[in-house]
Design a protein around this motif. Structure first.
Motif: not given
Length: 464
Positions: A35-40, A429-433, A462-463
């Motif tokens: 597991x890795x940390x997301x960008x935000x 989708x990537x942003x939501x992740x 849509x977020x």
């Protein structure tokens, strides 16, 4: 010299002879799936992608067009593509559901109960109206070249939450429209590619699933080895890993070797957990009933329940393929009803189940096909392909529920309000992740590649 008594002693001796004992420094190194940390901070931890292959008709499902109903049978004036064609109204009624008043087909009565959870996007568009190219672009962002799939990019960016399971699983994927390329890793590390479980090109494998005494999950052959004990397998893998590691040391850079090492290790670890995840017999009766399992043709229902189990177990990206083809060039009325009936109950159950477990808030559920259908008739009772405007929906994972976003023109032919291209959708989708699509890159062939190529904008509207 002491005689080697057992096969394990022989393997251990061989591996130590080349300096690679079991659980060597390399074996202890962090896995490529860690597991890795997301960008935000992320809204979603995982994705369940419900693929409706063939191009579902948006004007019959989610895109209510009073003008199309009014002008039913009139000659379409939509350019050369529709010269002489007759406008064709929805073959089944659309009504408003939920407190939000979302327009949906009456063919989805159970899904309609989740109208306030759905973010329906009626302004999707893609580049080509051909199945293979559009299906490939939906999965990889490209219709021209072999590129990593969105599941592979997700795994590359975030890693897996469970080292004993694949981070990316595709359930019964179709063999056509690009086949394995749609869940492949291309130039990303091989460990990022999707693990296929089942496959619609092998229908005979599922006959046993109708037998209540048979293993309920999709087939996954050779997950265990009845002939070789686990400790001997461990010794074999250590030896192979040592040989591969020495070659990697000599070559300096060899992604295929790295992928082989990771794959052997993952396959060994999967033996302990995959059979349990695939076995639905541990599920209580009310859950099986919720999904519609045990009432005839329930393969898709089993897939949806397995998707929930895999999400719960830590799989990062799960793709579930629809049981039928939505390519309705004729007999639209009856074939659309068949597709909806076979998917309505399982999808609604999946949303209900995720919500009851508190998982919907951080699980992004996506329902999408590669394009939509024309608002004019083909063969009198069907519709042709339409890539200029169509509908998808998403739920959970940080999107606004009860929202209809964007719009096509008055008859549903082309996206005109807040159009969303495939690259925009992937970026969102990537942003939501928790991933910035412009920063999630991989250097290959002298340039940095990304899922969204050189475009794509996150659709903040849509977020939640």
């Amino acid at each position: 010299m002491k005689m080697i008594q057992t096969r394990r002693e022989m393997l251990t001796t061989l591996s130590s002879g080349i300096g690679w004992l079991a659980f060597s420094a390399m074996a202890q190194a962090k896995s490529g799936l860690a597991a890795k940390l997301p960008h935000f901070p992320a809204r979603a931890k995982r994705v369940i992608f419900l693929t409706m292959r063939g191009g579902p008709s948006h004007v019959d499902l989610f895109d209510y067009k009073p003008e199309l109903i009014k002008r039913n049978g009139q000659t379409a004036s939509l350019g050369r593509d529709a010269a002489g064609a007759k406008l064709f109204g929805p073959v089944h009624p659309l009504k408003q559901f939920g407190n939000s008043g979302q327009w949906m087909t009456t063919l989805y009565p159970r899904l309609a109960k989740h109208a306030d959870d759905l973010c329906i996007i009626n302004s999707m568009h893609t580049d080509l109206p051909n199945h293979a190219q559009a299906f490939g672009q939906m999965h990889t962002g490209s219709f021209q070249f072999v590129r990593p799939s969105i599941g592979a990019w997700t795994l590359y960016g975030l890693g897996s939450e469970n080292e004993n399971l694949p981070g990316f699983v595709t359930l019964n994927p179709p063999a056509d429209n690009g086949g394995a390329q749609n869940y492949g890793s291309a130039f990303l590390p091989a460990i990022c590619q999707g693990t296929r479980i089942g496959g619609s090109q092998l229908p005979e494998l599922y006959a046993a699933l109708l037998n209540k005494d048979a293993a309920p999950g999709p087939p996954m052959k050779n997950i265990t080895n009845a002939l070789v004990p686990r400790d001997i397998q461990r010794a074999q893998i250590d030896l192979i890993r040592g040989l591969d590691g020495r070659k990697l040391e000599r070559d300096g850079f060899h992604p295929e070797i790295e992928g082989a090492i990771e794959s052997f290790e993952l396959a060994f670890r999967m033996q302990s957990e995959v059979p349990e995840v695939l076995d639905l017999r541990s599920e209580p009766g009310h859950i099986l009933k919720l999904y519609g399992i045990g009432r005839g043709k329930d393969q898709f229902a089993r897939q949806c329940l397995l998707a929930r189990r895999m999400a719960e177990a830590g799989v990062r990206f799960i793709e579930v393929s629809s049981p039928g083809n939505w390519d309705h060039h004729n007999r639209l009325r009856e074939q659309l009803a068949t597709n909806c009936v076979s998917t309505d109950e399982p999808i609604a159950a999946l949303l209900t189940d995720l919500k009851a477990r508190g998982m919907l808030k951080d699980t992004l559920v996506v329902w999408a096909g590669e394009f939509g259908r024309t608002p004019y008739a083909q063969s009198g009772d069907g519709r042709d392909h339409n890539h200029k405007g169509y509908s998808i929906w998403m739920a959970g994972g940080g999107v606004k529920g009860g929202l209809t976003y964007g719009a096509t023109d008055e008859v549903g032919h082309k996206a005109v309000l807040n159009p969303m291209h495939i690259h925009d959708w992937h970026a969102t989708i990537l942003h939501l992740l928790g991933l910035d699509h412009t920063r999630l890159t991989y250097s290959y062939g002298g340039r940095n590649f990304r899922l969204t190529n050189v475009s794509g904008e996150v659709v903040m509207g849509i977020i939640a």
